[in-house]
Motif scaffolding. Structure first.
Motif, PDB file in Angstrom:
ATOM      1  N   GLU A   1       0.819  -1.214   0.000  1.00 51.43           N
ATOM      2  CA  GLU A   1       0.000   0.000   0.000  1.00 51.43           C
ATOM      3  C   GLU A   1       0.852   1.263   0.000  1.00 51.43           C
ATOM      4  N   VAL A   2       2.031   1.222   0.591  1.00 50.99           N
ATOM      5  CA  VAL A   2       2.925   2.380   0.545  1.00 50.99           C
ATOM      6  C   VAL A   2       3.451   2.591  -0.880  1.00 50.99           C
ATOM      7  N   ILE A   3       3.776   1.501  -1.560  1.00 49.85           N
ATOM      8  CA  ILE A   3       4.201   1.615  -2.967  1.00 49.85           C
ATOM      9  C   ILE A   3       3.063   2.138  -3.814  1.00 49.85           C
ATOM     10  N   HIS A   4       1.827   1.655  -3.558  1.00 49.61           N
ATOM     11  CA  HIS A   4       0.637   2.055  -4.314  1.00 49.61           C
ATOM     12  C   HIS A   4       0.905   1.892  -5.821  1.00 49.61           C
ATOM     13  N   PRO A   5       1.056   0.643  -6.266  1.00 45.51           N
ATOM     14  CA  PRO A   5       1.574   0.411  -7.621  1.00 45.51           C
ATOM     15  C   PRO A   5       0.627   0.743  -8.757  1.00 45.51           C
ATOM     16  N   PHE A   6      -0.667   0.895  -8.467  1.00 47.52           N
ATOM     17  CA  PHE A   6      -1.647   1.105  -9.530  1.00 47.52           C
ATOM     18  C   PHE A   6      -2.223   2.519  -9.502  1.00 47.52           C
ATOM     19  N   VAL A   7      -2.773   2.919 -10.603  1.00 47.96           N
ATOM     20  CA  VAL A   7      -3.481   4.197 -10.664  1.00 47.96           C
ATOM     21  C   VAL A   7      -4.737   4.136  -9.807  1.00 47.96           C
ATOM     22  N   ASP A   8      -5.399   2.981  -9.812  1.00 44.51           N
ATOM     23  CA  ASP A   8      -6.633   2.785  -9.069  1.00 44.51           C
ATOM     24  C   ASP A   8      -6.702   1.316  -8.637  1.00 44.51           C
ATOM     25  N   GLY A   9      -7.407   1.048  -7.528  1.00 43.22           N
ATOM     26  CA  GLY A   9      -7.621  -0.331  -7.106  1.00 43.22           C
ATOM     27  C   GLY A   9      -6.582  -0.885  -6.149  1.00 43.22           C
ATOM     28  N   ASN A  10      -5.705  -0.039  -5.622  1.00 44.19           N
ATOM     29  CA  ASN A  10      -4.624  -0.527  -4.752  1.00 44.19           C
ATOM     30  C   ASN A  10      -5.137  -1.183  -3.471  1.00 44.19           C
ATOM     31  N   GLY A  11      -6.094  -0.537  -2.809  1.00 42.85           N
ATOM     32  CA  GLY A  11      -6.577  -1.075  -1.547  1.00 42.85           C
ATOM     33  C   GLY A  11      -7.280  -2.411  -1.725  1.00 42.85           C
ATOM     34  N   ARG A  12      -8.148  -2.490  -2.726  1.00 44.86           N
ATOM     35  CA  ARG A  12      -8.898  -3.728  -2.928  1.00 44.86           C
ATOM     36  C   ARG A  12      -7.989  -4.875  -3.348  1.00 44.86           C
ATOM     37  N   ILE A  13      -7.049  -4.612  -4.233  1.00 42.60           N
ATOM     38  CA  ILE A  13      -6.104  -5.674  -4.618  1.00 42.60           C
ATOM     39  C   ILE A  13      -5.206  -6.035  -3.440  1.00 42.60           C
ATOM     40  N   GLY A  14      -4.801  -5.056  -2.655  1.00 41.17           N
ATOM     41  CA  GLY A  14      -3.974  -5.341  -1.483  1.00 41.17           C
ATOM     42  C   GLY A  14      -4.678  -6.258  -0.508  1.00 41.17           C
ATOM     43  N   ARG A  15      -5.981  -6.053  -0.311  1.00 37.16           N
ATOM     44  CA  ARG A  15      -6.727  -6.909   0.616  1.00 37.16           C
ATOM     45  C   ARG A  15      -6.974  -8.292   0.013  1.00 37.16           C
ATOM     46  N   VAL A  16      -7.119  -8.382  -1.300  1.00 34.13           N
ATOM     47  CA  VAL A  16      -7.190  -9.694  -1.956  1.00 34.13           C
ATOM     48  C   VAL A  16      -5.884 -10.451  -1.729  1.00 34.13           C
ATOM     49  N   LEU A  17      -4.769  -9.755  -1.830  1.00 31.10           N
ATOM     50  CA  LEU A  17      -3.467 -10.403  -1.629  1.00 31.10           C
ATOM     51  C   LEU A  17      -3.310 -10.922  -0.204  1.00 31.10           C
ATOM     52  N   ILE A  18      -3.828 -10.193   0.782  1.00 31.52           N
ATOM     53  CA  ILE A  18      -3.801 -10.704   2.153  1.00 31.52           C
ATOM     54  C   ILE A  18      -4.423 -12.094   2.197  1.00 31.52           C
ATOM     55  N   ASN A  19      -5.595 -12.227   1.582  1.00 35.19           N
ATOM     56  CA  ASN A  19      -6.311 -13.499   1.654  1.00 35.19           C
ATOM     57  C   ASN A  19      -5.655 -14.588   0.825  1.00 35.19           C
ATOM     58  N   ARG A  20      -5.003 -14.209  -0.272  1.00 32.22           N
ATOM     59  CA  ARG A  20      -4.282 -15.224  -1.021  1.00 32.22           C
ATOM     60  C   ARG A  20      -3.084 -15.737  -0.210  1.00 32.22           C
ATOM     61  N   GLN A  21      -2.402 -14.832   0.445  1.00 33.25           N
ATOM     62  CA  GLN A  21      -1.247 -15.239   1.246  1.00 33.25           C
ATOM     63  C   GLN A  21      -1.670 -16.057   2.458  1.00 33.25           C
ATOM     64  N   LEU A  22      -2.801 -15.725   3.061  1.00 33.84           N
ATOM     65  CA  LEU A  22      -3.337 -16.553   4.136  1.00 33.84           C
ATOM     66  C   LEU A  22      -3.704 -17.936   3.609  1.00 33.84           C
ATOM     67  N   GLN A  23      -4.331 -17.984   2.459  1.00 37.17           N
ATOM     68  CA  GLN A  23      -4.701 -19.259   1.840  1.00 37.17           C
ATOM     69  C   GLN A  23      -3.471 -20.132   1.621  1.00 37.17           C
ATOM     70  N   ASP A  24      -2.384 -19.519   1.188  1.00 37.94           N
ATOM     71  CA  ASP A  24      -1.166 -20.270   0.889  1.00 37.94           C
ATOM     72  C   ASP A  24      -0.545 -20.920   2.129  1.00 37.94           C
ATOM     73  N   VAL A  25      -0.849 -20.393   3.316  1.00 41.63           N
ATOM     74  CA  VAL A  25      -0.304 -20.981   4.548  1.00 41.63           C
ATOM     75  C   VAL A  25      -1.383 -21.740   5.327  1.00 41.63           C
ATOM     76  N   GLY A  26      -2.496 -22.034   4.644  1.00 41.14           N
ATOM     77  CA  GLY A  26      -3.531 -22.863   5.248  1.00 41.14           C
ATOM     78  C   GLY A  26      -4.451 -22.155   6.215  1.00 41.14           C
ATOM     79  N   LEU A  27      -4.576 -20.832   6.087  1.00 40.81           N
ATOM     80  CA  LEU A  27      -5.454 -20.060   6.955  1.00 40.81           C
ATOM     81  C   LEU A  27      -6.626 -19.498   6.152  1.00 40.81           C
ATOM     82  N   PRO A  28      -7.761 -19.251   6.806  1.00 43.31           N
ATOM     83  CA  PRO A  28      -8.945 -18.777   6.087  1.00 43.31           C
ATOM     84  C   PRO A  28      -8.867 -17.293   5.748  1.00 43.31           C
ATOM     85  N   PRO A  29      -9.704 -16.846   4.809  1.00 42.29           N
ATOM     86  CA  PRO A  29      -9.723 -15.426   4.452  1.00 42.29           C
ATOM     87  C   PRO A  29     -10.308 -14.577   5.567  1.00 42.29           C
ATOM     88  N   VAL A  30      -9.908 -13.324   5.598  1.00 36.76           N
ATOM     89  CA  VAL A  30     -10.417 -12.375   6.590  1.00 36.76           C
ATOM     90  C   VAL A  30     -11.187 -11.272   5.877  1.00 36.76           C
TER      91      VAL A  30
END
Length: 292
Positions: free
Chosen positions: A169-198
């Motif tokens: 989020e500090v990098i803010h790599p996109f023109v738009d959609g940074n927060g929503r994609i960032g929160r999707v990434l949280i859940n993908r990374q949780l999924q990868d370690v066997g934890l449920p989405p938040v």
């Protein structure tokens, strides 16, 4: 620093979740799908969408929302749901290519000119007093973030994920959609370690969420975000354990009344996750038979 007792509590609940979830993949899948509309509505609401949960559920069911709604908000709901469903299906390894594909899906029909690519040229972005990274260095900064995330395996998984979210989020790599994609990434990374989405909630974002990102931007400390993510993960774990193992789930207010506990006290315990309460449709719930 997060103390050892907190990490031990997380480990205990994770173990309980894994025991309860064993042999119940369909239950886990249905729980995730049941909370899809709420996850979409809350994430969009953080970005100031005016859609209600009822609106979002109607849109995802192929119906029109109640009253007049901005067409962009309708697309935002449909697109974020599509990204989230793709996340839940899994299969493709997390990578920059997947990140860009999800961003393309998120902004399809909304900002096709910037969908599926990082900022470039003179595409600077600002959020309040925070200026996103220089567009010229965005791709390499994102590569560095992924590399560090994958190499910091000595840290607890939740802490690594919290750090990555702050950095993203500090990098803010996109023109738009940074927060929503960032929160999707949280859940993908949780999924990868066997934890449920938040679900990061919109209601208290100016107290619970934004200050943690601001703290990281100012001090490079991700402790506040780690604490927030720990509580959200505990809630997601408690929700699944309860739904899989409990005979009846009731409103927290009803449980508190029966237990002789004040409603405010019960809600405070739920927010701190010192009792196994969780939210469904933004309402606190708990196992009817839970006893302190």
């Amino acid at each position: 620093m997060i103390n050892r007792a907190t990490w031990e509590r997380v480990d205990t609940v994770v173990d309980e979740y894994r025991r309860a979830a064993a042999g119940h993949p369909e239950a886990l899948a249905q729980i995730a799908l049941a909370e899809l509309a709420e996850a979409v509505q809350q994430s969009n609401a953080i970005e100031n969408s005016t859609l209600t949960l009822d609106d979002t559920e109607r849109i995802l069911a192929g119906l029109t929302p109640n009253g007049r709604r901005d067409l962009r908000e309708v697309y935002e709901a449909k697109n974020l749901a599509a990204v989230t469903e793709d996340l839940l299906r899994g299969g493709e390894a997390l990578s920059v290519d997947l990140l860009l594909r999800w961003h393309g899906m998120l902004l399809a029909g909304i900002r096709d000119d910037v969908a599926g690519r990082f900022r470039r040229g003179d595409e600077w972005v600002r959020v309040g007093g925070h200026l996103g990274a220089n567009p010229a260095f965005v791709p390499s900064l994102i590569d560095d973030a992924f590399t560090r995330f994958q190499s910091e395996d000595a840290l607890p998984d939740i802490e690594r994920i919290a750090w990555f979210h702050c950095e993203f989020e500090v990098i803010h790599p996109f023109v738009d959609g940074n927060g929503r994609i960032g929160r999707v990434l949280i859940n993908r990374q949780l999924q990868d370690v066997g934890l449920p989405p938040v679900i990061v909630r919109a209601h208290n974002r100016r107290v619970d969420y934004y200050p943690q990102l601001e703290e990281y931007a100012r001090t490079n400390s991700h402790e506040g975000m780690t604490r927030l993510l720990i509580v959200l993960v505990l809630e997601a774990l408690h929700k699944r354990v309860t739904l899989i193992t409990s005979r009846r789930v009731i409103r927290l207010a009803d449980w508190a009344r029966a237990a002789g506990i004040g409603a405010a006290s019960a809600t405070n315990k739920a927010r701190r996750q010192t009792i196994p309460a969780f939210r469904m449709r933004d309402r606190w719930m708990i196992d009817e038979e839970f006893a302190l």
